[in-house]
Design a protein around this motif. Structure first.
Motif, short mmCIF file in Angstrom:
data_model
loop_
_atom_site.label_atom_id
_atom_site.label_comp_id
_atom_site.label_asym_id
_atom_site.label_seq_id
_atom_site.Cartn_x
_atom_site.Cartn_y
_atom_site.Cartn_z
N SER A 1 2.24 -47.90 -33.65
CA SER A 1 2.04 -48.48 -32.86
C SER A 1 2.13 -50.22 -33.68
N PRO A 2 3.21 -51.33 -34.36
CA PRO A 2 2.41 -52.38 -34.96
C PRO A 2 0.96 -53.32 -34.18
N GLU A 3 1.60 -53.20 -32.80
CA GLU A 3 0.78 -53.52 -31.59
C GLU A 3 -0.46 -53.23 -31.10
N LEU A 4 -0.40 -51.64 -31.45
CA LEU A 4 -1.28 -51.31 -30.16
C LEU A 4 -1.74 -50.14 -31.26
N GLY A 5 -1.46 -49.90 -32.49
CA GLY A 5 -2.19 -49.42 -33.66
C GLY A 5 -1.78 -47.64 -33.28
#
Length: 176
Positions: free
Chosen positions: A119-123
């Motif tokens: 996830s780009p936001e959560l890694g």
């Protein structure tokens, strides 16, 4: 799951095989397309859904008596949106064991394994999965199937968010 996806999976599973036998032994590879429902338990509105398209490969061992075991890896490009687009999941990868038995001219199986998500936001994070599936031969070297998986990510990337993802996929496999 949307009603359309459930009906699609039901149709795939109930289509009669064309009388081709499969010894369920050896390597295979294929493509899969599906959808997902995503739920979180953090109290925020971070539920979501999306679609996926991926590839898979594995090896099955016919243990005799209709019992089959195997191992499979897969990779999906995903378009999962969580919390009205606040969080996206770009891809998932899995390694899973399979254990099944012949049912009709097909193979019904359970699966257990590990999943990794990006996830780009959560890694990135890893979790575990359990599921069921059904494959049946449509030619001597091609199988159609459906697979339902439940994925669990506890404390996704130390975010404090537990994530559950249910996927339903239609699959086509080529046996070598």
């Amino acid at each position: 799951m949307t009603l359309k996806n459930i009906l699609l999976a039901s149709a795939i599973v109930t289509v009669p095989a064309a009388g081709f036998a499969n010894d369920w032994n050896g390597p295979y590879a294929g493509i899969a397309a599906g959808s997902a429902e995503i739920d979180t338990d953090d109290g925020a509105e971070l539920d979501g859904d999306g679609n996926s398209l991926g590839i898979f490969a594995g090896y099955l061992f016919n243990l005799g008596g209709g019992l089959v075991s195997g191992i499979e890896v897969d990779y999906d490009e995903t378009e999962y949106d969580i919390g009205d687009g606040a969080v996206e999941v770009d891809s998932t990868g899995r390694i899973k064991g399979r254990l099944g038995t012949e049912l009709g001219s097909g193979l019904v199986y359970g699966t257990l394994g590990f999943v990794s998500a990006t996830s780009p936001e959560l890694g990135d994070d890893t979790g575990y999965l359990v599921g069921i599936g059904y494959d049946f031969p449509i030619t001597e070297n091609i199988d159609l199937g459906a697979e339902l998986l439940n994925h669990e990510f506890e404390d996704y990337n130390n975010s404090g968010i537990d994530v559950g993802v249910t996927t339903l996929k239609a699959r086509i496999a080529f046996n070598f």
